[in-house]
Design an enzyme around this catalytic site. Structure first.
Site, mmCIF file in Angstrom:
data_model
loop_
_atom_site.group_PDB
_atom_site.id
_atom_site.type_symbol
_atom_site.label_atom_id
_atom_site.label_comp_id
_atom_site.label_asym_id
_atom_site.label_seq_id
_atom_site.Cartn_x
_atom_site.Cartn_y
_atom_site.Cartn_z
ATOM 1 C CB CYS A 137 -0.906 -0.001 1.227
ATOM 2 S SG CYS A 137 -1.902 1.494 1.405
ATOM 3 C CB CYS B 36 -2.839 5.359 7.061
ATOM 4 S SG CYS B 36 -2.975 3.584 7.315
ATOM 5 C CB CYS C 143 -0.554 -1.445 7.887
ATOM 6 S SG CYS C 143 -2.120 -2.115 7.304
ATOM 7 C CB CYS D 24 -7.663 0.147 3.046
ATOM 8 S SG CYS D 24 -6.740 -0.671 4.358
ATOM 9 C CD GLN E 32 -12.551 -11.473 17.135
ATOM 10 O OE1 GLN E 32 -11.588 -11.022 16.531
ATOM 11 N NE2 GLN E 32 -12.620 -11.495 18.473
ATOM 12 C CE1 TYR F 87 -15.437 -7.869 31.100
ATOM 13 C CE2 TYR F 87 -14.624 -10.118 31.324
ATOM 14 C CZ TYR F 87 -14.739 -8.841 31.821
ATOM 15 O OH TYR F 87 -14.167 -8.527 33.035
ATOM 16 C CD GLU G 256 -21.241 -7.226 26.182
ATOM 17 O OE1 GLU G 256 -20.951 -6.015 26.208
ATOM 18 O OE2 GLU G 256 -20.397 -8.124 26.035
ATOM 19 C CG ASP H 278 -13.486 -12.198 23.757
ATOM 20 O OD1 ASP H 278 -12.393 -11.598 23.762
ATOM 21 O OD2 ASP H 278 -14.188 -12.324 22.726
ATOM 22 C CB CYS I 271 -7.316 -8.275 21.370
ATOM 23 S SG CYS I 271 -8.038 -7.030 22.461
#
Length: 382
Positions: free
Chosen positions: A70, A76, A79, A156, A220, A249, A270, A310, A337
């Site tokens: 890219c 940006c 990435c 993108c 996701q 969660y 949640e 999660d 994550c």
């Protein structure tokens, strides 16, 4: 400030920067690869103990350095790793996970980052994109800025190809839009939540079960992620029919649905009332409770067999971990994550009788520094 160098780039740090040193000061450098010799442009020298910088010139390149697919990858904020061969990207992510486990949890573990199922070149995977638009132009935010970086007509490089046309199509006035590519179709939502095209609710299918989710809600972003994560959780927990499981969660009920299909009794928690309404629709066989997990701990059963966590990027936190450690679960699957938050919570679990028995790291965010982990914790008192 003028460019500084030559410098030898040190190891990768959490966040995707290489560590370098200038006169005893740490500098976190973007767009490098450990071992390279570079000149560095300082972008932030406001902190007395460390600075931020980016590679201004590569003097001696790594054999893993590639031309970014890219043209705005270095501008940006999306990435961090497009200049790095995919195998090396995964090696670097594995080093970060292992370093965080060692430093924050005292766990020494060899980590390998797996490619997402079906992944080939690390491009065209992101099914949820947020764009800025302005009178026919569309783009992404610059690094640590609200300034718009214009994209070419191709769009993108990591965006799912089925949604690339939508940003250009809706770039008629100054606003922010989200483009969502779901199993049921493509939706475009503006910053106020108004649906510009497609449906405000979409459906996703995982292991034969259909899940309804708001187009601008959480799901996701990699097409293979939901299936890969639920498979990993079930493989680790090995649930048996009749076992009582918590899905904390829980979002719209992704893990709850899979556990119900394995024969478990499931209670999900949640914070969002609207999201729980969808979870109840998606998984009517489970029971769900609305509210922050840390405030609903006293309402949970006193004993459970299994727990799935999660949490958001900040982790579950010590209060939640301490309470869950006293529910007697034989196994806990922790989906994370952020490796630092995971490691902090694993340290607290260890203090309360749970050890790390298995860990899988999945490259569900190619070309970025992010990595998803699934950790299995087992009760040492059983």
């Amino acid at each position: 400030m003028t460019d500084i160098g030559p410098l030898v780039l040190g190891p990768i740090a959490h966040g995707g920067h290489c560590v370098a040193h200038i006169d005893g000061r740490v500098v976190f450098v973007r767009h490098g690869i450990p071992g390279e010799i570079v000149r560095v442009r300082i972008t932030d020298d406001s902190k007395p103990r460390f600075w931020w910088g980016e590679v201004a010139e590569v003097i001696e390149a790594s054999s893993d350095r590639l031309a970014s697919p890219c043209p705005v990858a270095g501008v940006c904020g999306g990435c961090a790793f497009q200049h790095i061969a995919l195998d090396r990207q995964r090696d670097l992510k594995a080093q970060v996970v292992a370093e965080q486990l060692h430093r924050l949890a005292g766990i020494d573990r060899n980590v390998q980052v797996e490619a997402a199922p079906g992944e080939s070149d690390g491009l065209g995977w992101r099914t949820r994109m947020r764009y800025l638009t302005d009178e026919g132009r569309f783009g992404l935010r610059a690094w640590r800025s609200d300034q718009m970086v214009d994209l070419s007509d191709v769009g993108c490089a990591i965006a799912h190809p089925n949604g690339r046309w939508a940003a250009a199509h809706h770039a008629q006035r100054n606003r922010e839009i989200q483009v969502i590519v779901a199993d049921s179709g493509i939706s475009v939502i503006d910053g106020s939540g108004y649906c510009l095209s497609g449906a405000p609710e979409v459906t996703q299918t995982v292991s034969g079960r259909r899940y309804r989710v708001r187009a601008d809600g959480f799901w996701q972003v990699h097409p293979s992620a939901a299936q890969a994560l639920t498979d990993a959780v079930v493989d680790m927990l090995e649930p048996s029919p009749g076992e009582l499981a918590l899905d904390l969660y829980c979002g719209v009920g992704l893990f709850a649905g899979r556990l119900v299909d394995e024969g478990c009794q499931v209670i999900g928690v949640e914070i969002s009332r609207a999201t729980i309404a969808m979870a109840r629709y998606n998984v009517p066989q489970a029971r769900f409770r609305v509210g922050p997990t840390e405030r609903l701990l006293s309402t949970l059963p006193r004993y459970v067999d299994l727990i799935v966590l999660d949490p958001p990027r900040s982790g579950a936190g010590a209060k939640v971990v301490r309470h869950l450690s006293h529910l007697g679960a034989r196994a806990i699957a922790y989906v994370a994550c952020d490796p630092a938050a995971l490691a902090r919570d694993l340290a607290t679990f260890a203090d309360h009788g749970y050890r790390l028995a298995d860990l899988r790291a999945l490259d569900l965010f190619p070309m970025t520094h992010h990595v998803e982990c699934v950790a299995l914790l087992v009760n040492q008192q059983i």
